[in-house]
Motif scaffolding. Sequence first.
Motif, PDB file in Angstrom:
ATOM      1  N   GLU A 256     -24.498   5.522 -61.750  1.00  0.00           N
ATOM      2  CA  GLU A 256     -23.332   6.240 -61.239  1.00  0.00           C
ATOM      3  C   GLU A 256     -22.968   7.400 -62.154  1.00  0.00           C
ATOM      4  O   GLU A 256     -22.485   8.440 -61.704  1.00  0.00           O
ATOM      5  CB  GLU A 256     -22.142   5.295 -61.073  1.00  0.00           C
ATOM      6  N   GLY A 257     -23.217   7.231 -63.445  1.00  0.00           N
ATOM      7  CA  GLY A 257     -22.909   8.301 -64.385  1.00  0.00           C
ATOM      8  C   GLY A 257     -23.655   9.585 -64.086  1.00  0.00           C
ATOM      9  O   GLY A 257     -23.122  10.681 -64.262  1.00  0.00           O
ATOM     10  N   LEU A 258     -24.880   9.475 -63.616  1.00  0.00           N
ATOM     11  CA  LEU A 258     -25.637  10.680 -63.270  1.00  0.00           C
ATOM     12  C   LEU A 258     -24.959  11.449 -62.149  1.00  0.00           C
ATOM     13  O   LEU A 258     -24.996  12.685 -62.119  1.00  0.00           O
ATOM     14  CB  LEU A 258     -27.062  10.301 -62.863  1.00  0.00           C
ATOM     15  N   THR A 259     -24.331  10.729 -61.222  1.00  0.00           N
ATOM     16  CA  THR A 259     -23.655  11.400 -60.100  1.00  0.00           C
ATOM     17  C   THR A 259     -22.294  11.954 -60.504  1.00  0.00           C
ATOM     18  O   THR A 259     -21.688  12.713 -59.744  1.00  0.00           O
ATOM     19  CB  THR A 259     -23.474  10.439 -58.917  1.00  0.00           C
ATOM     20  N   ALA A 260     -21.809  11.580 -61.690  1.00  0.00           N
ATOM     21  CA  ALA A 260     -20.509  12.070 -62.162  1.00  0.00           C
ATOM     22  C   ALA A 260     -20.599  13.433 -62.828  1.00  0.00           C
ATOM     23  O   ALA A 260     -19.583  14.086 -63.039  1.00  0.00           O
ATOM     24  CB  ALA A 260     -19.901  11.063 -63.140  1.00  0.00           C
ATOM     25  N   LEU A 261     -21.812  13.863 -63.171  1.00  0.00           N
ATOM     26  CA  LEU A 261     -21.985  15.059 -63.990  1.00  0.00           C
ATOM     27  C   LEU A 261     -21.969  16.346 -63.169  1.00  0.00           C
ATOM     28  O   LEU A 261     -22.441  16.386 -62.033  1.00  0.00           O
ATOM     29  CB  LEU A 261     -23.308  14.971 -64.749  1.00  0.00           C
ATOM     30  N   ARG A 262     -21.459  17.394 -63.789  1.00  0.00           N
ATOM     31  CA  ARG A 262     -21.542  18.724 -63.204  1.00  0.00           C
ATOM     32  C   ARG A 262     -22.967  19.253 -63.410  1.00  0.00           C
ATOM     33  O   ARG A 262     -23.747  18.680 -64.204  1.00  0.00           O
ATOM     34  CB  ARG A 262     -20.534  19.651 -63.864  1.00  0.00           C
ATOM     35  N   PRO A 263     -23.356  20.325 -62.742  1.00  0.00           N
ATOM     36  CA  PRO A 263     -24.671  20.918 -62.995  1.00  0.00           C
ATOM     37  C   PRO A 263     -24.879  21.208 -64.482  1.00  0.00           C
ATOM     38  O   PRO A 263     -23.967  21.705 -65.161  1.00  0.00           O
ATOM     39  CB  PRO A 263     -24.646  22.206 -62.166  1.00  0.00           C
ATOM     40  N   THR A 264     -26.040  20.863 -64.980  1.00  0.00           N
ATOM     41  CA  THR A 264     -26.457  20.967 -66.383  1.00  0.00           C
ATOM     42  C   THR A 264     -25.635  20.078 -67.312  1.00  0.00           C
ATOM     43  O   THR A 264     -25.627  20.275 -68.522  1.00  0.00           O
ATOM     44  CB  THR A 264     -26.453  22.416 -66.915  1.00  0.00           C
ATOM     45  N   GLY A 265     -24.957  19.079 -66.736  1.00  0.00           N
ATOM     46  CA  GLY A 265     -24.194  18.151 -67.568  1.00  0.00           C
ATOM     47  C   GLY A 265     -25.094  17.221 -68.362  1.00  0.00           C
ATOM     48  O   GLY A 265     -26.309  17.146 -68.137  1.00  0.00           O
ATOM     49  N   ARG A 266     -24.489  16.496 -69.299  1.00  0.00           N
ATOM     50  CA  ARG A 266     -25.264  15.658 -70.218  1.00  0.00           C
ATOM     51  C   ARG A 266     -24.872  14.185 -70.091  1.00  0.00           C
ATOM     52  O   ARG A 266     -23.697  13.822 -70.231  1.00  0.00           O
ATOM     53  CB  ARG A 266     -25.055  16.107 -71.661  1.00  0.00           C
ATOM     54  N   MET A 267     -25.878  13.374 -69.864  1.00  0.00           N
ATOM     55  CA  MET A 267     -25.729  11.928 -69.925  1.00  0.00           C
ATOM     56  C   MET A 267     -26.154  11.485 -71.320  1.00  0.00           C
ATOM     57  O   MET A 267     -27.308  11.690 -71.720  1.00  0.00           O
ATOM     58  CB  MET A 267     -26.603  11.258 -68.869  1.00  0.00           C
ATOM     59  N   VAL A 268     -25.232  10.909 -72.078  1.00  0.00           N
ATOM     60  CA  VAL A 268     -25.508  10.483 -73.439  1.00  0.00           C
ATOM     61  C   VAL A 268     -25.397   8.962 -73.478  1.00  0.00           C
ATOM     62  O   VAL A 268     -24.297   8.400 -73.448  1.00  0.00           O
ATOM     63  CB  VAL A 268     -24.536  11.129 -74.447  1.00  0.00           C
ATOM     64  N   LEU A 269     -26.528   8.303 -73.526  1.00  0.00           N
ATOM     65  CA  LEU A 269     -26.579   6.839 -73.556  1.00  0.00           C
ATOM     66  C   LEU A 269     -26.729   6.407 -75.008  1.00  0.00           C
ATOM     67  O   LEU A 269     -27.815   6.468 -75.574  1.00  0.00           O
ATOM     68  CB  LEU A 269     -27.752   6.323 -72.721  1.00  0.00           C
ATOM     69  N   TYR A 270     -25.623   5.953 -75.625  1.00  0.00           N
ATOM     70  CA  TYR A 270     -25.675   5.613 -77.042  1.00  0.00           C
ATOM     71  C   TYR A 270     -25.670   4.108 -77.292  1.00  0.00           C
ATOM     72  O   TYR A 270     -25.705   3.652 -78.438  1.00  0.00           O
ATOM     73  CB  TYR A 270     -24.526   6.285 -77.795  1.00  0.00           C
ATOM     74  N   GLY A 271     -25.641   3.313 -76.221  1.00  0.00           N
ATOM     75  CA  GLY A 271     -25.675   1.863 -76.351  1.00  0.00           C
ATOM     76  C   GLY A 271     -25.958   1.243 -75.004  1.00  0.00           C
ATOM     77  O   GLY A 271     -26.024   1.937 -73.980  1.00  0.00           O
TER      78      GLY A 271
ATOM     79  N   PRO B  91     -30.717   0.485 -68.841  1.00  0.00           N
ATOM     80  CA  PRO B  91     -30.745   0.992 -67.462  1.00  0.00           C
ATOM     81  C   PRO B  91     -32.121   0.816 -66.826  1.00  0.00           C
ATOM     82  O   PRO B  91     -33.132   0.650 -67.521  1.00  0.00           O
ATOM     83  CB  PRO B  91     -30.413   2.485 -67.631  1.00  0.00           C
ATOM     84  N   GLU B  92     -32.132   0.876 -65.508  1.00  0.00           N
ATOM     85  CA  GLU B  92     -33.404   0.880 -64.797  1.00  0.00           C
ATOM     86  C   GLU B  92     -34.186   2.139 -65.185  1.00  0.00           C
ATOM     87  O   GLU B  92     -33.603   3.152 -65.557  1.00  0.00           O
ATOM     88  CB  GLU B  92     -33.161   0.876 -63.287  1.00  0.00           C
ATOM     89  N   PRO B  93     -35.520   2.079 -65.108  1.00  0.00           N
ATOM     90  CA  PRO B  93     -36.315   3.273 -65.428  1.00  0.00           C
ATOM     91  C   PRO B  93     -35.850   4.481 -64.615  1.00  0.00           C
ATOM     92  O   PRO B  93     -35.508   4.369 -63.431  1.00  0.00           O
ATOM     93  CB  PRO B  93     -37.737   2.854 -65.040  1.00  0.00           C
ATOM     94  N   LEU B  94     -35.857   5.635 -65.265  1.00  0.00           N
ATOM     95  CA  LEU B  94     -35.334   6.861 -64.659  1.00  0.00           C
ATOM     96  C   LEU B  94     -36.474   7.748 -64.184  1.00  0.00           C
ATOM     97  O   LEU B  94     -37.361   8.113 -64.968  1.00  0.00           O
ATOM     98  CB  LEU B  94     -34.480   7.615 -65.678  1.00  0.00           C
ATOM     99  N   GLU B  95     -36.456   8.091 -62.898  1.00  0.00           N
ATOM    100  CA  GLU B  95     -37.372   9.099 -62.386  1.00  0.00           C
ATOM    101  C   GLU B  95     -36.819  10.477 -62.753  1.00  0.00           C
ATOM    102  O   GLU B  95     -35.700  10.831 -62.366  1.00  0.00           O
ATOM    103  CB  GLU B  95     -37.501   8.990 -60.872  1.00  0.00           C
ATOM    104  N   LEU B  96     -37.602  11.244 -63.493  1.00  0.00           N
ATOM    105  CA  LEU B  96     -37.098  12.515 -64.013  1.00  0.00           C
ATOM    106  C   LEU B  96     -36.698  13.485 -62.905  1.00  0.00           C
ATOM    107  O   LEU B  96     -35.822  14.336 -63.108  1.00  0.00           O
ATOM    108  CB  LEU B  96     -38.141  13.157 -64.926  1.00  0.00           C
ATOM    109  N   GLN B  97     -37.291  13.355 -61.718  1.00  0.00           N
ATOM    110  CA  GLN B  97     -36.936  14.250 -60.625  1.00  0.00           C
ATOM    111  C   GLN B  97     -35.465  14.118 -60.252  1.00  0.00           C
ATOM    112  O   GLN B  97     -34.856  15.063 -59.748  1.00  0.00           O
ATOM    113  CB  GLN B  97     -37.815  13.966 -59.405  1.00  0.00           C
ATOM    114  N   ARG B  98     -34.871  12.948 -60.516  1.00  0.00           N
ATOM    115  CA  ARG B  98     -33.443  12.751 -60.222  1.00  0.00           C
ATOM    116  C   ARG B  98     -32.579  13.717 -61.022  1.00  0.00           C
ATOM    117  O   ARG B  98     -31.494  14.108 -60.586  1.00  0.00           O
ATOM    118  CB  ARG B  98     -33.025  11.314 -60.507  1.00  0.00           C
TER     119      ARG B  98
ATOM    120  N   SER C  68     -30.022  19.715 -62.546  1.00  0.00           N
ATOM    121  CA  SER C  68     -30.671  20.102 -63.817  1.00  0.00           C
ATOM    122  C   SER C  68     -29.993  19.442 -65.013  1.00  0.00           C
ATOM    123  O   SER C  68     -29.583  20.104 -65.972  1.00  0.00           O
ATOM    124  CB  SER C  68     -30.679  21.628 -63.977  1.00  0.00           C
ATOM    125  N   LEU C  69     -29.882  18.116 -64.948  1.00  0.00           N
ATOM    126  CA  LEU C  69     -29.138  17.372 -65.961  1.00  0.00           C
ATOM    127  C   LEU C  69     -29.964  17.152 -67.232  1.00  0.00           C
ATOM    128  O   LEU C  69     -31.188  17.211 -67.224  1.00  0.00           O
ATOM    129  CB  LEU C  69     -28.720  16.008 -65.402  1.00  0.00           C
TER     130      LEU C  69
END
Length: 315
Positions: free
Chosen positions: A212-227, A233-240, A246-247
């Motif tokens: 859900e965090g990926l859908t919360a971001l603005r264009p070019t936003g940053r998801m920072v997973l520090y823990g 998380p489930e494996p991430l397909e980079l195309q997402r 362009s996150l």
Amino acid sequence: MRAVRIDRTGGPEVLTARDLPDPEPGDGQVLVDVEAVGVNFRDVYEREGRPPYGSSLPAVVGAEGAGRVVGTGERVAWLGVPGSYASRVAAHPDELVPVPDGVPTELAAAVMLQGCTAHYLAAESYPVAEGDWVVVHSAAGGVGLLLTQLVRGRGGHVLATTSTEEKAELARAAGADEVVVGYDGFADRVRELSGTGAAAVYDGVGRTTFAEGLTALRPTGRMVLYGASSGQPEPLELQRLASHGSLYVQRPTLGTYTRTPELLRSLAGAVLDLAAAGRLDVRIGGRYPLVEARRAHEDLEGRRTTGKLLLLPAG
């Protein structure tokens, strides 16, 4: 000395208080009388044997604390000294940071690991700018409360998530502009508030919040997973990342930001200076005698705590 040792990996029941010989200082090391020990999720991972924190057994767990150098009385704090669940540790001076006047030793122990984490998140993983909206998950936890304050200090706005309304009040007191209790729907809410989405999502939860965090971001936003307190998380397909605008995704570690003595002292010094100036309110959520480390872990994992937990060797 008194110490908490594990002879096997497992649940909190493997933590055992024992009387052990004092550590023998290695080349260039000093002995430190420990006055307070920080309790962290990394200690849980070490207890469970999760990489990269697993130790050769038997082992005294823990890595964070504060105390006085034997022989000089200098007050010091640290965040990466193995075997810190003890009344005495051996450490190299490069691993130790002077504690400034005006900062109680307990506070220094409470702010080192989580304060340095919060500082690099807000200043380097994504340097918060005036007017930015960010999401801070588990905002009533040790890192979350400090991170919320640092974001607000940089002129940013915080949408916080917490598990209970009681914890929501703590997040609001730390400066959160908006709080979502129960985590569900935070992406929609931050988009409503910001108009475009969050500049960054600071996620220490992992599996249950990452997608859900990926859908919360603005264009070019940053998801920072520090823990990943809820699991990886489930494996991430980079195309997402492209389809969501362009996150960027980062998985930082504190070790990277403190990989040299100079970096450690710069980062920790900045955090301790903020605490000394009264610009960082450090909430100590619980103090336990060292011999009750098992109970501290049970409370931490059961999410029955807020702020920072400390073990006190003299308790």
